[in-house]
Write a protein that holds these residues in place. Structure first.
Motif, PDB file in Angstrom:
ATOM      1  N   LEU A 132       0.812  -1.210   0.000  1.00 45.36           N
ATOM      2  CA  LEU A 132       0.000   0.000   0.000  1.00 45.36           C
ATOM      3  C   LEU A 132       0.848   1.263   0.000  1.00 45.36           C
ATOM      4  O   LEU A 132       0.333   2.366   0.199  1.00 45.36           O
ATOM      5  CB  LEU A 132      -0.946  -0.021   1.195  1.00 45.36           C
ATOM      6  N   GLY A 133       2.150   1.103  -0.246  1.00 45.92           N
ATOM      7  CA  GLY A 133       3.006   2.255  -0.472  1.00 45.92           C
ATOM      8  C   GLY A 133       3.438   2.949   0.792  1.00 45.92           C
ATOM      9  O   GLY A 133       3.333   2.431   1.906  1.00 45.92           O
ATOM     10  N   SER A 134       3.920   4.168   0.607  1.00 44.66           N
ATOM     11  CA  SER A 134       4.450   4.974   1.702  1.00 44.66           C
ATOM     12  C   SER A 134       3.557   6.186   1.923  1.00 44.66           C
ATOM     13  O   SER A 134       3.177   6.875   0.961  1.00 44.66           O
ATOM     14  CB  SER A 134       5.880   5.409   1.383  1.00 44.66           C
ATOM     15  N   LEU A 135       3.214   6.463   3.181  1.00 44.59           N
ATOM     16  CA  LEU A 135       2.300   7.549   3.538  1.00 44.59           C
ATOM     17  C   LEU A 135       2.854   8.333   4.715  1.00 44.59           C
ATOM     18  O   LEU A 135       3.602   7.794   5.538  1.00 44.59           O
ATOM     19  CB  LEU A 135       0.927   7.003   3.951  1.00 44.59           C
ATOM     20  N   PRO A 136       2.464   9.575   4.829  1.00 47.02           N
ATOM     21  CA  PRO A 136       2.719  10.275   6.087  1.00 47.02           C
ATOM     22  C   PRO A 136       1.637   9.906   7.107  1.00 47.02           C
ATOM     23  O   PRO A 136       0.546   9.469   6.730  1.00 47.02           O
ATOM     24  CB  PRO A 136       2.625  11.745   5.686  1.00 47.02           C
ATOM     25  N   ALA A 137       1.953  10.049   8.363  1.00 52.52           N
ATOM     26  CA  ALA A 137       0.961   9.783   9.398  1.00 52.52           C
ATOM     27  C   ALA A 137      -0.246  10.685   9.184  1.00 52.52           C
ATOM     28  O   ALA A 137      -0.123  11.850   8.797  1.00 52.52           O
ATOM     29  CB  ALA A 137       1.576  10.016  10.776  1.00 52.52           C
ATOM     30  N   GLY A 138      -1.429  10.119   9.426  1.00 51.39           N
ATOM     31  CA  GLY A 138      -2.656  10.875   9.277  1.00 51.39           C
ATOM     32  C   GLY A 138      -3.316  10.734   7.920  1.00 51.39           C
ATOM     33  O   GLY A 138      -4.450  11.185   7.737  1.00 51.39           O
TER      34      GLY A 138
ATOM     35  N   VAL B  92       9.883   3.234   9.212  1.00 48.23           N
ATOM     36  CA  VAL B  92       9.701   1.836   9.585  1.00 48.23           C
ATOM     37  C   VAL B  92       8.619   1.214   8.707  1.00 48.23           C
ATOM     38  O   VAL B  92       7.533   1.783   8.555  1.00 48.23           O
ATOM     39  CB  VAL B  92       9.324   1.690  11.072  1.00 48.23           C
ATOM     40  N   VAL B  93       8.929   0.060   8.127  1.00 49.47           N
ATOM     41  CA  VAL B  93       7.955  -0.654   7.312  1.00 49.47           C
ATOM     42  C   VAL B  93       6.967  -1.375   8.211  1.00 49.47           C
ATOM     43  O   VAL B  93       7.366  -2.122   9.118  1.00 49.47           O
ATOM     44  CB  VAL B  93       8.649  -1.656   6.371  1.00 49.47           C
ATOM     45  N   GLN B  94       5.689  -1.130   7.989  1.00 52.40           N
ATOM     46  CA  GLN B  94       4.640  -1.815   8.736  1.00 52.40           C
ATOM     47  C   GLN B  94       4.191  -3.036   7.939  1.00 52.40           C
ATOM     48  O   GLN B  94       3.952  -2.940   6.738  1.00 52.40           O
ATOM     49  CB  GLN B  94       3.454  -0.878   8.981  1.00 52.40           C
ATOM     50  N   SER B  95       4.104  -4.167   8.604  1.00 48.28           N
ATOM     51  CA  SER B  95       3.670  -5.398   7.941  1.00 48.28           C
ATOM     52  C   SER B  95       2.457  -5.964   8.652  1.00 48.28           C
ATOM     53  O   SER B  95       2.311  -5.826   9.875  1.00 48.28           O
ATOM     54  CB  SER B  95       4.794  -6.438   7.910  1.00 48.28           C
TER      55      SER B  95
ATOM     56  N   VAL C  72       1.807  -4.708   3.370  1.00 45.17           N
ATOM     57  CA  VAL C  72       3.014  -3.917   3.599  1.00 45.17           C
ATOM     58  C   VAL C  72       2.683  -2.445   3.373  1.00 45.17           C
ATOM     59  O   VAL C  72       1.962  -2.090   2.431  1.00 45.17           O
ATOM     60  CB  VAL C  72       4.161  -4.349   2.655  1.00 45.17           C
ATOM     61  N   GLY C  73       3.227  -1.601   4.243  1.00 42.78           N
ATOM     62  CA  GLY C  73       3.131  -0.154   4.070  1.00 42.78           C
ATOM     63  C   GLY C  73       4.234   0.503   4.873  1.00 42.78           C
ATOM     64  O   GLY C  73       4.773  -0.088   5.815  1.00 42.78           O
ATOM     65  N   SER C  74       4.606   1.702   4.506  1.00 43.82           N
ATOM     66  CA  SER C  74       5.658   2.398   5.239  1.00 43.82           C
ATOM     67  C   SER C  74       5.237   3.830   5.511  1.00 43.82           C
ATOM     68  O   SER C  74       4.289   4.353   4.904  1.00 43.82           O
ATOM     69  CB  SER C  74       6.974   2.361   4.465  1.00 43.82           C
ATOM     70  N   VAL C  75       5.953   4.482   6.425  1.00 48.75           N
ATOM     71  CA  VAL C  75       5.617   5.821   6.876  1.00 48.75           C
ATOM     72  C   VAL C  75       6.769   6.761   6.543  1.00 48.75           C
ATOM     73  O   VAL C  75       7.938   6.418   6.751  1.00 48.75           O
ATOM     74  CB  VAL C  75       5.337   5.837   8.391  1.00 48.75           C
ATOM     75  N   HIS C  76       6.439   7.921   5.999  1.00 50.09           N
ATOM     76  CA  HIS C  76       7.473   8.930   5.765  1.00 50.09           C
ATOM     77  C   HIS C  76       7.016  10.269   6.314  1.00 50.09           C
ATOM     78  O   HIS C  76       5.825  10.475   6.617  1.00 50.09           O
ATOM     79  CB  HIS C  76       7.815   9.047   4.273  1.00 50.09           C
ATOM     80  N   ASP C  77       7.967  11.182   6.476  1.00 51.77           N
ATOM     81  CA  ASP C  77       7.625  12.530   6.922  1.00 51.77           C
ATOM     82  C   ASP C  77       6.720  13.195   5.903  1.00 51.77           C
ATOM     83  O   ASP C  77       6.841  12.980   4.696  1.00 51.77           O
ATOM     84  CB  ASP C  77       8.890  13.371   7.099  1.00 51.77           C
ATOM     85  N   ARG C  78       5.822  14.031   6.398  1.00 48.57           N
ATOM     86  CA  ARG C  78       4.901  14.717   5.503  1.00 48.57           C
ATOM     87  C   ARG C  78       5.681  15.630   4.574  1.00 48.57           C
ATOM     88  O   ARG C  78       6.480  16.456   5.006  1.00 48.57           O
ATOM     89  CB  ARG C  78       3.874  15.508   6.319  1.00 48.57           C
ATOM     90  N   GLN C  79       5.430  15.448   3.259  1.00 47.12           N
ATOM     91  CA  GLN C  79       6.124  16.205   2.249  1.00 47.12           C
ATOM     92  C   GLN C  79       5.278  17.393   1.797  1.00 47.12           C
ATOM     93  O   GLN C  79       4.052  17.311   1.735  1.00 47.12           O
ATOM     94  CB  GLN C  79       6.440  15.324   1.039  1.00 47.12           C
ATOM     95  N   PRO C  80       5.934  18.508   1.505  1.00 45.48           N
ATOM     96  CA  PRO C  80       5.178  19.681   1.030  1.00 45.48           C
ATOM     97  C   PRO C  80       4.552  19.401  -0.329  1.00 45.48           C
ATOM     98  O   PRO C  80       4.837  18.401  -0.984  1.00 45.48           O
ATOM     99  CB  PRO C  80       6.250  20.772   0.942  1.00 45.48           C
ATOM    100  N   ALA C  81       3.717  20.327  -0.749  1.00 44.05           N
ATOM    101  CA  ALA C  81       3.056  20.179  -2.049  1.00 44.05           C
ATOM    102  C   ALA C  81       4.100  20.079  -3.159  1.00 44.05           C
ATOM    103  O   ALA C  81       5.112  20.773  -3.154  1.00 44.05           O
ATOM    104  CB  ALA C  81       2.121  21.358  -2.294  1.00 44.05           C
ATOM    105  N   CYS C  82       3.846  19.169  -4.091  1.00 34.60           N
ATOM    106  CA  CYS C  82       4.753  18.921  -5.212  1.00 34.60           C
ATOM    107  C   CYS C  82       3.891  18.809  -6.467  1.00 34.60           C
ATOM    108  O   CYS C  82       2.758  18.317  -6.400  1.00 34.60           O
ATOM    109  CB  CYS C  82       5.519  17.618  -4.958  1.00 34.60           C
TER     110      CYS C  82
END
Length: 1010
Positions: A331-337, A405-408, A430-440
């Motif tokens: 399910l890819g990488s997401l920021p929290a929330g 951290v990869v969540q499984s 599988v999914g992972s968490v990254h810091d929230r990225q600004p608009a791109c």
């Protein structure tokens, strides 16, 4: 040292035994050679043939010993064979004239025409030999040799086992159990193994010894379910007068892993006295899907059957069985929330209805994974080959799920198996968490240069659309996509044309030739991964004129998707998307003009789609390069192996089209290559093929490419049968001086055609063009546009009257009839798009679900410049090259050869029209009709019969695995169809198509090509 040598050979021999056994199994009952005669002695049989005893009555070899009942002979030699009083089989069915049980004419019991078993192309050396082993010392060992249908050879004795291969000349290469080379001559085998030389000489016949018999002749376990275990018993008996010594029993190579031997109290060498018998237990523990096959191989001292092979088989058993697709859901990488959802398929694949009792998240990854809306309502039933989709969401929580951290997790589906036991099948999450990225912001395509509005060869790709050379006056449309590649909301605050960036020449010569879809340039607010598509159109106004323009975009994006460098950290960022193209009256044309590969599974490829480059002018054209253009998805064209698009079967370049070569031979007018799409990621991919030539009007021709990647390999397509046949008919009518009578014939009999249309409840659109390409008011333009349904529909009487007026075009047109050119222009931009003064809604003529029919009416042959192949190719690509049932062409012209003379007038042969109709109607009948007929009532009747039928062919959206296609009509399963692999379509009997309004549901697994 001597001990080590013997031990190595022994391990080799063990491997070799299994291979040897299989070869003998394949050799039973048939000799498979063309040696002109049968056996006369057992010695001959086990040396030159694949069998081990001689039936002198039939002059054929067999491996079954003497018969005891007619059933034996019928099993060995086929229907009609009976057991004689002397224990020899007589008669039998074969398909030749040699009175033997084979299918050739060589007087032997094989099915080929060579001197080998099974048409393998290598000599059959199978048999029992006296072996002399000259190693550090010389010893003698009885040795069995077995050659299977793949020319793999096994040499087995109590000294050891060797395995390898034998070629057609009898040369042997040993690679297993040792390294040896060898030859065979007059059935004697010599092996050179370095320090050891082995000589094998055929044993002489040994009558009066043991005779082996195995019951049953085939060990068939029948249908056994996946995961089940059971056994069968084979009875081995000695039918001879002497003792039978069985030296080894093994399973032959190629036996599936489901089978195993339970040797119990068997010991080797096992000695069996005359008349004795002993049971052998064969186990099956089903661990594989699909059919299971193997071979039981028995080595003995039976002079007739020293290596006896008994087939083992088992079939699948219909039972509830579930598989999950894909086996891992990323399910890819997401920021929290944030939340991302994906789905997997529950697939019923066992052949029997499966009852699903639960769908459960068994590991929620510390609360990050959940079933959307709680998951499907259980219990529910699923028949083969149906599927059910389950949606899973990934929602990391700040402070709970650590960045980086990869969540499984895991989700399991519970169902009842054939034993009414609940079993689980699971897939990983599988999914992972990254810091929230600004608009791109990411913009595709990227035919431009970073920060520059112009189009050209770029160091770093930037947003832009490059049309290359395009036909003057013809609209060319391309989509641009704008995606938020960040996590914060992307605010596109402004999108507008920057007039300062317009090419000066174009700005003062008719204005900007580029335009956006009306109302599409406005502010947008895009959430994470959200995409908006905007269509841009280029209509070049004059030949050779190059134009460029730029759209200025302002947003809050602090990064861009096309550059490795971040944008400046201002609050509002501005950049330009470039657009460029040039006008041409082309000497080159490419068909099809664009390719959409549709949805393709990751790690798979599309079918390669053909592209044909045509010279449509009078001069020689040199095609210099063909390539995947720079700026295509994933940096194609920059020596990047990760490109999703590739060229296949591209001929050597440069390539000359048209004219003559230096030898005075005509050059071809076209060449073809293919383009393949292999997605490298999820989502949409865009690209282009660039074709560069020496055509001054269009030196670079561009074919846009598009395709989408997915991780789902199962597909369901639904179709609605039309309630009335839909047909778009283009009449192309000669209006030269000799056509008055023929036009009158068309007019007077048209009422019959409309009456048939009423009977069939047909939905008609009719357009008429003339064959005059000199008069600008004709030249492919509709002389009338008529329809009987929808906005602007005419009554039947009005339709008849208007057509009669329209089709009588008069006889004062150009005498240079160019019907193919006229039809081409009528069905091409700019005419087809309604950008001219054509009467009627010209751009509404071609309907997606309607059959297209093109009808040529002339008493002269076509005089268009283009090649017949080009026009055929052009007409076929309109509905799709494989969609042959959606296009029909008719020629109402003079008969092929010398033309015709009749009550309807005189006519020259309409050869080019007939050829085109033949080319675009590969399966149709009666697409030629003589223009010399007295009246056209039979013509119209034939047209109605062919045109006004319900749809019988339905084209699938993705390439199907033929073995998985399942069809329902109105919810009821049907087998009254054929799946056509070439067109990737389901075809019903044209005399019994689905009823009007019926729902056709086609479910299938997609075919994975590489």
């Amino acid at each position: 040292m001597k001990y080590m040598t013997r031990l190595g050979l022994l391990s080799l021999l063990v491997l070799f035994v299994s291979l040897t056994l299989v070869a003998c199994a394949g050799s039973s009952e048939s000799d498979d050679d063309d040696d002109g005669g049968g056996c006369t002695s057992n010695f001959e049989c086990y040396q030159a043939g694949s069998n081990w005893s001689c039936n002198t009555s039939e002059q054929t070899c067999m491996d079954h010993g003497l018969c005891t009942q007619d059933a034996d002979c019928q099993l060995w030699y086929g229907p009609g064979s009976v057991c004689g009083t002397d224990g020899l089989c007589v008669g039998g069915s074969d398909d030749d004239d040699d009175n033997n049980t084979d299918d050739d004419d060589d007087n032997n019991t094989d099915d080929d025409d060579d001197n080998t078993d099974g048409d393998t192309g290598c000599p059959n050396l199978s048999g029992v030999y006296d072996g002399t082993y000259a190693c550090e010392s010389t010893s003698n060992h009885t040795t069995w040799v077995y050659v299977d249908e793949d020319c793999e050879i096994t040499v087995d004795s109590d000294f050891g086992t060797l395995t390898g291969s034998v070629d057609g000349s009898g040369d042997i290469s040993i690679t297993g159990g040792g390294e040896c080379t060898g030859t065979s001559s007059d059935s004697t085998i010599t092996l050179d193994c370095g320090s050891c030389t082995i000589t094998l000489t055929p044993q002489s016949d040994n009558p009066g010894g043991g005779v082996i018999s195995v019951t049953p002749a085939v060990v068939n376990f029948g249908a056994v379910g996946y995961g089940d275990s059971t056994f069968q018993t084979a009875n081995i008996s000695n039918m001879g007068e002497g003792e039978l010594e069985i030296s080894r029993i093994v399973l032959g190579s190629g036996t599936t892993e489901d089978f195993s031997l339970d040797l119990g109290d068997w010991s080797f060498t096992q000695t069996m006295s005359s008349g004795s018998n002993k049971d052998l237990k064969i186990d099956i523990d089903v661990v594989s899907n699909g059919p299971r096959n193997g071979t039981l191989v028995i080595f003995s001292n039976d002079a007739n059957n020293p290596v006896l092979a008994v087939p083992i088989t088992s079939q699948m058993k219909a039972e509830p069985r579930i598989e999950l697709d894909p086996p891992l859901l990323n399910l890819g990488s997401l920021p929290a929330g944030e939340t991302e959802a994906g789905h997997f398929l529950i697939k019923s694949v066992g052949g029997a209805t499966a009852t699903i009792t639960a769908v459960t998240i068994t590991n929620d990854g510390n609360g990050s994974f959940s079933l959307v809306d709680g998951g499907p309502s259980t219990p529910f039933s699923l028949d083969t080959p149906y599927t059910s989709a389950v949606e899973v969401s990934f929602s990391p929580v700040e402070g709970v799920h650590e960045v980086g951290v990869v969540q499984s997790g895991q989700v399991c589906v519970t169902y009842y198996n054939a034993l009414e036991q609940e079993v689980d099948v699971c897939l990983d999450l599988v999914g992972s968490v990254h810091d929230r990225q600004p608009a791109c912001i990411d913009v595709r395509p990227q035919d431009g240069r970073t920060g520059i509005w112009g189009i050209g060869f770029q160091v770093i790709p930037g947003p832009g659309i490059r049309w290359g050379f395009a036909q003057v006056g013809a609209p060319n449309t391309r989509d641009a996509s704008f995606r938020n590649c960040g996590d914060e909301t992307l605010e596109i605050t402004s999108m507008m044309w920057n007039n300062m960036l317009d090419s000066i020449e174009c700005a003062f010569n008719g204005g900007r030739p580029f335009a956006e879809a009306p109302g599409s340039l406005h502010p947008y607010s895009l959430e994470r991964n959200e995409t908006v598509f905007i269509e841009f159109t280029f209509i070049p106004r004059s030949e050779g004129q190059s134009c460029a323009a730029g759209v200025q975009i302002q947003s809050n994006a602090t990064t861009v998707g096309w550059s490795p460098l971040p944008a400046a950290p201002d609050t509002i960022q501005s950049f330009h998307m470039g657009l460029a193209g040039a006008g041409a009256n082309r000497n080159i044309d490419v068909l099809p003009p664009k390719i959409d590969f549709g949805l393709i599974t990751l790690e798979c490829c599309s079918r390669p789609e053909a592209v044909t480059v045509w010279n449509v002018g009078d001069l020689v054209l040199t095609v210099e390069t063909v390539s995947i253009g720079v700026g295509s998805s994933d940096n194609c064209g920059q020596a990047n192996d990760n490109c999703a698009f590739s060229l296949v079967d591209l001929p050597g370049l440069p390539y000359l089209l048209g004219g003559e070569n230096e030898n005075g031979t005509a050059n071809p007018q076209s060449f073809s290559f293919r383009v393949k799409f292999c997605p490298v990621r999820m989502g949409m991919h865009e690209g282009l093929v660039e074709i560069a030539s020496d055509d001054a009007n269009s030196s670079t021709f561009i074919v846009p490419l598009k395709g989408e990647g997915t991780n789902i390999s199962h597909q369901v397509d639904e179709f609605q049968q039309i309630t009335h046949p839909m047909v778009d008919i283009l009449w192309v009518v000669d209006c030269s001086g000799s056509m008055g009578e023929e036009q009158s014939n068309l007019s007077s009999n048209f009422q019959d055609f409309i009456n048939e249309a009423v009977t069939w409840n047909a939905d008609l659109q009719i357009a008429v063009v003339s064959m005059d390409m000199d008069d600008s008011s004709h030249a492919g333009q509709f002389q009338c546009f008529l329809k009987n349904r929808g906005s602007g529909a005419l009554s039947n009487n009005e339709l008849i009257s208007r057509f009669q007026d329209c089709v009588e075009l008069g006889t004062s047109c150009s005498g240079e009839e160019k019907g193919l050119d006229a039809a081409h222009d009528a069905l091409s931009a700019p005419l087809l798009t309604g950008d001219t003064t054509n009467p009627g809604p010209h751009d509404e003529f071609l309907r997606e679900d309607a059959k297209l029919s093109i009808i040529f009416v002339s008493d002269e042959d076509d005089q268009s410049v283009g090649d017949i192949g080009f026009f055929s190719d052009f007409f076929r690509q309109i509905k799709g090259y494989r969609n042959t049932n959606m296009l029909e062409g008719y020629s109402i012209v003079g008969d092929r050869g010398n033309g015709c003379t009749g009550n309807g007038g005189d006519a020259s042969a309409g050869t080019r029209y007939i050829d085109v109709a033949d080319n675009i109607n590969p399966h149709a009948s009666q697409h030629f009709m003589s223009i010399c007929e007295t009246d056209f009532s039979t013509v119209y009747q034939s047209l109605a019969d062919n045109l006004f039928a319900l749809r019988s062919q339905f084209f699938l959206s993705r390439l199907a695995d033929p073995n998985t296609v399942h069809v329902e009509v109105n919810g009821v399963e049907t087998t009254d169809y054929e799946y056509d692999e070439e067109s990737n379509s389901v075809i019903f009997d044209e005399n019994d198509p689905p009823a009007p309004g019926a729902t056709i549901r086609v479910e299938y697994d997609t075919l994975c090509l590489h």
